[in-house]
Design a protein around this motif. Sequence first.
Motif, PDB file in Angstrom:
ATOM      1  N   ASN A 164       0.833  -1.201   0.000  1.00  0.00           N
ATOM      2  CA  ASN A 164       0.000   0.000   0.000  1.00  0.00           C
ATOM      3  C   ASN A 164       0.872   1.256   0.000  1.00  0.00           C
ATOM      4  OD1 ASN A 164      -1.376   2.024   2.323  1.00  0.00           O
ATOM      5  ND2 ASN A 164      -2.639   1.548   0.546  1.00  0.00           N
ATOM      6  N   MET A 165       1.927   1.267   0.810  1.00  0.00           N
ATOM      7  CA  MET A 165       2.830   2.429   0.822  1.00  0.00           C
ATOM      8  C   MET A 165       3.569   2.563  -0.504  1.00  0.00           C
ATOM      9  SD  MET A 165       4.313   2.614   4.727  1.00  0.00           S
ATOM     10  CE  MET A 165       4.542   0.856   5.017  1.00  0.00           C
ATOM     11  N   ALA A 166       4.042   1.442  -1.051  1.00  0.00           N
ATOM     12  CA  ALA A 166       4.752   1.488  -2.329  1.00  0.00           C
ATOM     13  C   ALA A 166       3.838   1.972  -3.453  1.00  0.00           C
ATOM     14  CB  ALA A 166       5.323   0.113  -2.662  1.00  0.00           C
ATOM     15  N   GLN A 167       2.602   1.514  -3.475  1.00  0.00           N
ATOM     16  CA  GLN A 167       1.682   1.941  -4.530  1.00  0.00           C
ATOM     17  C   GLN A 167       1.243   3.391  -4.336  1.00  0.00           C
ATOM     18  OE1 GLN A 167      -1.350  -0.665  -5.942  1.00  0.00           O
ATOM     19  NE2 GLN A 167      -0.041  -2.462  -5.795  1.00  0.00           N
ATOM     20  N   THR A 168       1.230   3.857  -3.100  1.00  0.00           N
ATOM     21  CA  THR A 168       0.967   5.280  -2.873  1.00  0.00           C
ATOM     22  C   THR A 168       2.095   6.104  -3.472  1.00  0.00           C
ATOM     23  OG1 THR A 168      -0.384   4.895  -0.908  1.00  0.00           O
ATOM     24  CG2 THR A 168       0.652   7.057  -1.097  1.00  0.00           C
ATOM     25  N   THR A 220       6.073  10.782   2.175  1.00  0.00           N
ATOM     26  CA  THR A 220       6.839  12.019   2.127  1.00  0.00           C
ATOM     27  C   THR A 220       8.202  11.706   1.525  1.00  0.00           C
ATOM     28  OG1 THR A 220       5.728  12.787   4.133  1.00  0.00           O
ATOM     29  CG2 THR A 220       7.728  13.953   3.480  1.00  0.00           C
ATOM     30  N   VAL A 221       8.532  12.358   0.419  1.00  0.00           N
ATOM     31  CA  VAL A 221       9.812  12.124  -0.243  1.00  0.00           C
ATOM     32  C   VAL A 221      10.909  12.796   0.578  1.00  0.00           C
ATOM     33  CG1 VAL A 221      11.169  12.489  -2.334  1.00  0.00           C
ATOM     34  CG2 VAL A 221       8.715  11.993  -2.502  1.00  0.00           C
ATOM     35  N   GLU A 222      11.897  12.000   0.982  1.00  0.00           N
ATOM     36  CA  GLU A 222      13.027  12.526   1.747  1.00  0.00           C
ATOM     37  C   GLU A 222      14.200  12.882   0.839  1.00  0.00           C
ATOM     38  OE1 GLU A 222      13.827   9.562   4.747  1.00  0.00           O
ATOM     39  OE2 GLU A 222      12.105  10.203   5.957  1.00  0.00           O
ATOM     40  N   HIS A 223      14.490  11.993  -0.133  1.00  0.00           N
ATOM     41  CA  HIS A 223      15.605  12.211  -1.066  1.00  0.00           C
ATOM     42  C   HIS A 223      15.254  11.607  -2.411  1.00  0.00           C
ATOM     43  CE1 HIS A 223      18.023  13.007   2.511  1.00  0.00           C
ATOM     44  NE2 HIS A 223      17.656  11.838   2.980  1.00  0.00           N
ATOM     45  N   GLU A 224      15.706  12.263  -3.476  1.00  0.00           N
ATOM     46  CA  GLU A 224      15.587  11.712  -4.828  1.00  0.00           C
ATOM     47  C   GLU A 224      16.912  11.900  -5.537  1.00  0.00           C
ATOM     48  OE1 GLU A 224      11.181  12.035  -6.593  1.00  0.00           O
ATOM     49  OE2 GLU A 224      12.094  13.996  -6.219  1.00  0.00           O
ATOM     50  N   VAL A 225      17.458  10.799  -6.062  1.00  0.00           N
ATOM     51  CA  VAL A 225      18.684  10.846  -6.846  1.00  0.00           C
ATOM     52  C   VAL A 225      18.478   9.963  -8.069  1.00  0.00           C
ATOM     53  CG1 VAL A 225      21.160  10.358  -6.883  1.00  0.00           C
ATOM     54  CG2 VAL A 225      20.096  11.169  -4.769  1.00  0.00           C
ATOM     55  N   PHE A 226      18.498  10.595  -9.237  1.00  0.00           N
ATOM     56  CA  PHE A 226      18.244   9.900 -10.498  1.00  0.00           C
ATOM     57  C   PHE A 226      16.925   9.132 -10.403  1.00  0.00           C
ATOM     58  CE2 PHE A 226      22.920  10.378 -10.330  1.00  0.00           C
ATOM     59  CZ  PHE A 226      23.044  11.275 -11.374  1.00  0.00           C
ATOM     60  N   ASP A 227      16.964   7.807 -10.543  1.00  0.00           N
ATOM     61  CA  ASP A 227      15.744   7.006 -10.523  1.00  0.00           C
ATOM     62  C   ASP A 227      15.526   6.298  -9.183  1.00  0.00           C
ATOM     63  OD1 ASP A 227      15.045   7.715 -13.095  1.00  0.00           O
ATOM     64  OD2 ASP A 227      16.164   6.063 -13.995  1.00  0.00           O
ATOM     65  N   ALA A 228      16.121   6.828  -8.131  1.00  0.00           N
ATOM     66  CA  ALA A 228      15.967   6.252  -6.801  1.00  0.00           C
ATOM     67  C   ALA A 228      15.398   7.302  -5.853  1.00  0.00           C
ATOM     68  CB  ALA A 228      17.308   5.756  -6.277  1.00  0.00           C
ATOM     69  N   SER A 229      14.518   6.851  -4.991  1.00  0.00           N
ATOM     70  CA  SER A 229      13.924   7.743  -3.990  1.00  0.00           C
ATOM     71  C   SER A 229      13.968   7.073  -2.627  1.00  0.00           C
ATOM     72  CB  SER A 229      12.453   8.032  -4.314  1.00  0.00           C
ATOM     73  OG  SER A 229      12.325   8.689  -5.531  1.00  0.00           O
ATOM     74  N   VAL A 230      14.148   7.885  -1.611  1.00  0.00           N
ATOM     75  CA  VAL A 230      13.977   7.440  -0.232  1.00  0.00           C
ATOM     76  C   VAL A 230      12.757   8.193   0.278  1.00  0.00           C
ATOM     77  CG1 VAL A 230      14.957   7.361   2.084  1.00  0.00           C
ATOM     78  CG2 VAL A 230      16.437   7.008   0.093  1.00  0.00           C
ATOM     79  N   VAL A 231      11.766   7.433   0.754  1.00  0.00           N
ATOM     80  CA  VAL A 231      10.518   8.038   1.206  1.00  0.00           C
ATOM     81  C   VAL A 231      10.192   7.549   2.611  1.00  0.00           C
ATOM     82  CG1 VAL A 231       9.650   8.222  -1.167  1.00  0.00           C
ATOM     83  CG2 VAL A 231       9.007   6.253   0.233  1.00  0.00           C
ATOM     84  N   HIS A 232       9.429   8.361   3.305  1.00  0.00           N
ATOM     85  CA  HIS A 232       8.897   7.968   4.618  1.00  0.00           C
ATOM     86  C   HIS A 232       7.421   7.687   4.424  1.00  0.00           C
ATOM     87  CE1 HIS A 232       8.473   7.777   8.938  1.00  0.00           C
ATOM     88  NE2 HIS A 232       7.420   8.568   8.845  1.00  0.00           N
ATOM     89  N   CYS A 262       7.451   3.470   8.084  1.00  0.00           N
ATOM     90  CA  CYS A 262       8.767   2.948   7.702  1.00  0.00           C
ATOM     91  C   CYS A 262       9.417   3.903   6.701  1.00  0.00           C
ATOM     92  CB  CYS A 262       8.680   1.555   7.108  1.00  0.00           C
ATOM     93  SG  CYS A 262       8.038   1.467   5.433  1.00  0.00           S
ATOM     94  N   GLN A 263      10.649   3.601   6.400  1.00  0.00           N
ATOM     95  CA  GLN A 263      11.369   4.287   5.327  1.00  0.00           C
ATOM     96  C   GLN A 263      11.529   3.269   4.195  1.00  0.00           C
ATOM     97  OE1 GLN A 263      15.748   5.042   5.407  1.00  0.00           O
ATOM     98  NE2 GLN A 263      15.072   7.177   5.547  1.00  0.00           N
ATOM     99  N   LEU A 264      11.214   3.688   2.984  1.00  0.00           N
ATOM    100  CA  LEU A 264      11.332   2.826   1.805  1.00  0.00           C
ATOM    101  C   LEU A 264      12.338   3.410   0.827  1.00  0.00           C
ATOM    102  CD1 LEU A 264       7.545   2.277   1.000  1.00  0.00           C
ATOM    103  CD2 LEU A 264       9.085   0.544   1.894  1.00  0.00           C
TER     104      LEU A 264
END
Length: 120
Positions: free
Chosen positions: A39-43, A87-99, A112-114
């Motif tokens: 659910n978080m990933a699809q959001t 909430t997007v924490e970081h984006e680099v190229f085609d990678a994101s770190v989200v909360h 969690c952090q994904l």
Amino acid sequence: MVDKLVRAEGGIVETMFLITNDNVFCDHGIFTEAGLLENMAQTAAAGVGSKPDLSGKAPPIGFIGGVRNLKILRFPSAGDELFTRITVEHEVFDASVVHGEVFLNGELITSCQLKIFLIG
């Protein structure tokens, strides 16, 4: 795992999702860990898909590359409606770190952090 896109702006994506008993991630009427993560990933994916793309290319395919600090305080049941915020924490190229945060009736039940990677 998303029924309605509520918001997608400023690095925040919010969705609503009604859990049905026939959901692949329901086990005896309980929505499982895998379902909460999906659910978080699809959001997060709904946020990417909501951005206008004038190139005509298909939206990229994404996958979860890592999960950190997963906290499940309560498992929802079939019939419950989830409110999920990414909430997007970081984006680099085609990678994101989200909360990610999942709420049930205004109560935080999962976070969690994904790390999410996009291909295409």
